[in-house]
Write an enzyme that holds these catalytic residues in place. Structure first.
Site, mmCIF file in Angstrom:
data_model
loop_
_atom_site.group_PDB
_atom_site.id
_atom_site.type_symbol
_atom_site.label_atom_id
_atom_site.label_comp_id
_atom_site.label_asym_id
_atom_site.label_seq_id
_atom_site.Cartn_x
_atom_site.Cartn_y
_atom_site.Cartn_z
ATOM 1 N N ASP A 252 2.425 -12.214 12.155
ATOM 2 C CA ASP A 252 2.174 -12.094 10.754
ATOM 3 C C ASP A 252 2.567 -13.791 10.564
ATOM 4 O OD1 ASP A 252 4.824 -12.614 10.908
ATOM 5 O OD2 ASP A 252 5.416 -10.759 10.153
ATOM 6 N N ASP B 67 1.662 -1.616 12.831
ATOM 7 C CA ASP B 67 3.057 -2.000 13.279
ATOM 8 C C ASP B 67 3.868 -1.405 12.144
ATOM 9 O OD1 ASP B 67 4.253 -4.437 11.662
ATOM 10 O OD2 ASP B 67 2.262 -4.447 11.094
#
Length: 376
Positions: free
Chosen positions: A92, A271
């Site tokens: 990320d 996720d």
């Protein structure tokens, strides 16, 4: 990166596919265990491969940038080499972590100034240096730098934030496209749809993100406190617009029921820290519902942790023993429970994939969601 769509469900938008990366193929729908600081908490890499059969894991740019630091990661040859992981990886951008530091960060057009949660030192994340940072980390799939708005969020703030996220995306793409990967394999950049829970903003963002024509797309800013119905509504709005021939990643989601409902809406990748974080607190997800292993009822239950599971530790150890470990705060308890929950999540998305391919997903999903939230 290449995405191949292999099957579609007839009664929902669920799809099965394959994502090909430099470090291997990912069969979708997929759940990605979260390895925040170069480790999935309480789970060894060989267990991720052999016991859980994780196809891809996630790393966190914010945490890795602060510790061990980019110099260490680059000297190691990238995060794959540093942690000895030869399968696909996603990072990320750090946007969510910066968003969560509400007391110690300032958001401006240039980027975000924040103070480290470790030592209070001051740092600046910009769309450009976040691309450079993720080049150094070396994940197969990297995320654009965005602002994740809180919930609830004022409409005008959400609109201004969204426009800035889109300007930041242009800067991310320009930097990414003008630089090269550092370790001899390709990387892929995913933009992120934002817009809080406002339908018109989500539509605008999805259309803008799609216009960048990247190899995959993500949806952010959900699972931040809004009701599940709002999450599903916004996901449906966005999946109506994002191209069908590219993978869709719903960030930070969620419960087993959330996964199934969002798979039905056309999401391919997920996720969440929930399976490991809840495991460390004694919450187990199973095919029959949710177990709080700390409860008194399990104190002398000597049946296997999960007799329906094909995971060795689920059959090797009893509920009573796991309760003892968790209550005693023994590290082994966190290990066993984390293995169990991750294995269950991977089993669940694997089952979803099988049902999509054989044409029985919709009815199976409806029957499963009635069971998975039950407390045992």
């Amino acid at each position: 990166m290449k995405f191949t769509l292999q099957a579609k469900d007839k009664l929902s938008r669920a799809r099965a596919g394959e994502i090909e990366t430099a470090h291997g193929t990912i069969k979708t729908p997929i759940f990605m265990p979260v390895g925040t600081a170069g480790t999935v908490k309480a789970v060894h890499q060989h267990e991720l491969v052999n016991d859980i059969q994780a196809q891809i894991i996630l790393g966190n740019t914010y945490h890795l940038y602060l510790r061990p630091g980019l110099d260490v990661i680059q000297k190691a040859g990238g995060l794959h080499q540093f942690i000895n992981w030869d399968r696909p990886m996603l990072t990320d951008s750090g946007g969510y972590q910066v968003y969560s530091l509400t007391e110690v960060r300032k958001i401006k057009e240039e980027g975000v100034t924040f103070r480290s949660h470790i030592d209070g030192s001051k740092h600046l994340f910009t769309p450009e240096n976040v691309m450079d940072t993720q080049r150094i980390i070396g994940a197969d799939i990297i995320m654009a730098f965005d602002e994740c708005t809180p919930y609830p969020c004022d409409y005008q703030y959400a609109r201004r934030s969204l426009d800035m996220t889109h300007r930041w995306l242009k800067r991310c793409c320009d930097r990414f496209d003008s630089t090269e990967p550092l370790y001899g394999y390709d990387q892929t950049l995913f933009p992120i749809v934002q817009g809080s829970v406002y339908k018109d903003l989500r539509e605008k963002s999805a259309e803008t993100i799609a216009s960048f024509n990247r190899e995959g797309n993500a949806i952010g800013g959900l699972s931040v406190g809004e009701p599940a119905e709002e999450m599903y509504a916004m996901t449906e709005v966005v999946t109506n617009i994002l191209p069908v021939d590219k993978p869709r990643y719903l960030m930070g989601v969620g419960t087993p029921v959330n996964l199934l409902e969002n798979i039905a809406l056309g999401i391919d990748m997920f996720d969440c820290v929930m399976p490991t974080r809840n495991a460390r607190n004694g919450m187990l997800f199973t095919q029959k519902g949710i177990i709080n292993i700390k409860n008194e009822k399990w104190k002398d239950d000597f049946s296997p942790i999960d007799p329906d599971s094909d995971l060795l530790v689920d059959r090797l150890h009893t509920k009573a023993y796991l309760r003892h470990l968790i209550k005693s705060q023994e590290i082994l308890g966190a290990q066993i429970a984390s293995l169990h929950n991750l294995h269950f999540y991977l089993w669940l998305v694997g089952q979803a994939r099988e049902k999509i391919i054989d044409g029985t997903f919709y009815d199976w999903k409806n029957s499963m969601v009635k069971i998975l939230d039950q407390r045992l």
